[in-house]
Design a protein around this motif. Structure first.
Motif, short mmCIF file in Angstrom:
data_model
loop_
_atom_site.label_atom_id
_atom_site.label_comp_id
_atom_site.label_asym_id
_atom_site.label_seq_id
_atom_site.Cartn_x
_atom_site.Cartn_y
_atom_site.Cartn_z
N PRO A 172 0.82 -1.22 0.00
CA PRO A 172 0.00 0.00 0.00
C PRO A 172 0.85 1.26 0.00
N THR A 173 0.28 2.35 -0.47
CA THR A 173 0.94 3.64 -0.40
C THR A 173 0.89 4.14 1.05
N PRO A 174 1.74 5.11 1.41
CA PRO A 174 1.66 5.66 2.76
C PRO A 174 0.28 6.23 3.08
N ALA A 175 -0.38 6.84 2.11
CA ALA A 175 -1.72 7.38 2.37
C ALA A 175 -2.71 6.27 2.65
N GLU A 176 -2.61 5.16 1.91
CA GLU A 176 -3.49 4.03 2.17
C GLU A 176 -3.22 3.41 3.54
N ARG A 177 -1.95 3.31 3.90
CA ARG A 177 -1.62 2.79 5.22
C ARG A 177 -2.15 3.72 6.31
N PRO A 197 4.61 -4.77 20.10
CA PRO A 197 3.29 -4.95 19.50
C PRO A 197 2.79 -3.78 18.66
N VAL A 198 3.36 -2.58 18.83
CA VAL A 198 2.88 -1.43 18.07
C VAL A 198 3.42 -1.51 16.65
N ARG A 199 2.51 -1.61 15.69
CA ARG A 199 2.91 -1.71 14.28
C ARG A 199 3.05 -0.35 13.62
N ALA A 200 2.19 0.57 13.98
CA ALA A 200 2.20 1.89 13.33
C ALA A 200 1.39 2.87 14.16
N GLN A 201 1.59 4.16 13.87
CA GLN A 201 0.79 5.22 14.49
C GLN A 201 0.50 6.28 13.43
N VAL A 202 -0.64 6.92 13.59
CA VAL A 202 -1.02 8.04 12.73
C VAL A 202 -1.36 9.23 13.62
N TRP A 203 -0.80 10.38 13.25
CA TRP A 203 -1.10 11.63 13.93
C TRP A 203 -1.95 12.50 12.99
N LEU A 204 -3.18 12.79 13.40
CA LEU A 204 -4.07 13.66 12.64
C LEU A 204 -4.20 14.97 13.41
N SER A 205 -3.63 16.04 12.83
CA SER A 205 -3.61 17.34 13.52
C SER A 205 -4.57 18.30 12.83
N LEU A 244 2.31 9.64 9.30
CA LEU A 244 2.31 8.20 9.51
C LEU A 244 3.67 7.79 10.04
N GLY A 245 3.69 7.07 11.14
CA GLY A 245 4.92 6.50 11.68
C GLY A 245 4.86 4.99 11.60
N GLU A 246 5.78 4.40 10.83
CA GLU A 246 5.76 2.95 10.63
C GLU A 246 7.13 2.48 10.20
N CYS A 247 7.55 1.34 10.72
CA CYS A 247 8.82 0.70 10.33
C CYS A 247 10.00 1.64 10.52
N GLY A 248 9.98 2.44 11.56
CA GLY A 248 11.07 3.35 11.83
C GLY A 248 11.11 4.56 10.92
N THR A 249 10.06 4.75 10.11
CA THR A 249 10.01 5.88 9.17
C THR A 249 8.81 6.75 9.48
N VAL A 250 9.00 8.05 9.40
CA VAL A 250 7.92 9.01 9.59
C VAL A 250 7.64 9.67 8.25
N THR A 251 6.39 9.59 7.80
CA THR A 251 5.99 10.12 6.51
C THR A 251 4.93 11.18 6.70
N GLU A 252 5.17 12.38 6.18
CA GLU A 252 4.19 13.45 6.22
C GLU A 252 3.30 13.38 4.98
N GLU A 274 -5.24 16.19 1.76
CA GLU A 274 -5.90 15.81 0.52
C GLU A 274 -5.53 14.38 0.12
N ASP A 275 -4.24 14.04 0.22
CA ASP A 275 -3.82 12.68 -0.13
C ASP A 275 -4.40 11.66 0.84
N TYR A 276 -4.42 12.01 2.12
CA TYR A 276 -4.99 11.11 3.12
C TYR A 276 -6.47 10.85 2.84
N LEU A 277 -7.22 11.90 2.60
CA LEU A 277 -8.66 11.75 2.41
C LEU A 277 -9.00 11.08 1.09
#
Length: 266
Positions: free
Chosen positions: A21-26, A98-106, A152-160, A164-167
């Protein structure tokens, strides 16, 4: 999370095209998980009863009417409250981390006009039919989060990501069945899990390393190699991405068949 997810070489369905999946889909998939909290000025991780991103691109949260968040919104000088919704995705099977990923919605938490509460609740229920919606107006308050930033924070990577892309992205179609499928694989089919693990390049495995199921999406399985120090995640792609749960059994069967052909002794 210490290492990025990447496909193992020589796996079935390998191609130059993307296999995940793309970062937006994740981000959309992770944002649909249940565990969430709101942070704002003077509020450090307040409880959220429910949250959802609707099909028409609105983010809603349900919070206790007498809680810190709803109170802060009611008393906000500008009529809205700058806030961050943190959603955490936990693996449905036992993992060392156990934490696979996190999303911050500001963005800004905004009250919903009384005339708009029912349509907003119905749009919420279309994507997340949770019991907390029944308490709106009776101890619970529905608020809208006007997005400004998505991370999106996942696999040691933070993606901004842009809002619009998220929605515009869609959550994974297997999100609702993933937990059951992984738990079933883990508890009832150790031989299939071992078969998937046999496709991990031997150079990636050390003495004492353990291969565990990590995730499942329309593109395939993800496995976690739990090492003595840290871990490594690897993708086992389907021959082609599926479009929904009804195609999952066939995709898994083809993946297992290809794995057996690569390991004829099994």
């Amino acid at each position: 999370m210490t290492r990025s997810t990447r496909p193992a070489p020589g796996q079935p369905g390998r191609s130059p095209q993307r296999q995940g999946p793309t970062p937006a889909e994740r981000a959309r998939t992770v944002a649909g998980r249940a565990g969430a909290a709101v942070c704002a000025a003077g509020i450090d991780g307040s409880r959220v009863l429910a949250h959802a991103t609707t099909a028409d691109g609105q983010v809603f949260v349900v919070v206790p009417t007498d809680g810190d968040v709803a109170t802060a919104v009611r008393h906000a000088a500008d009529g809205d409250l700058a806030a961050l919704l943190l959603v955490t995705d936990h693996a449905p099977v036992e993992l060392r981390e156990p934490v696979r990923a996190q999303v911050w919605l500001s963005g800004w938490l905004t009250p919903i006009l009384p005339a708009d509460v029912r349509p907003a609740a119905l749009a919420f229920a279309d994507v997340a039919p949770v019991g907390a919606l029944l308490d709106v107006g009776r101890g619970a308050t529905l608020l809208r989060l006007d997005l400004a930033e998505v991370v999106l924070g996942e696999c040691g990577t933070v993606t901004e990501l842009t809002p619009e892309d998220y929605l515009a992205a869609a959550p994974d179609p297997l999100a609702d069945v993933e937990a059951h499928a992984l738990q079933h694989l883990d508890h009832a089919h150790p031989e299939e899990l071992a078969l998937l693990a046999s496709r991990v390049p031997t150079a990636w495995l050390g003495d004492g390393d353990v291969v565990r199921p990590l995730g499942l999406d329309r593109w395939g399985f993800r496995l976690r190699i739990e090492q003595r120090s840290g871990h490594r995640d690897v993708r086992m792609p389907f021959s082609a991405p599926v479009t929904g749960p009804e195609e999952l059994a066939g995709a898994i069967s083809r993946l297992m068949c290809a794995a057996r052909q690569a390991c004829p002794g099994r």
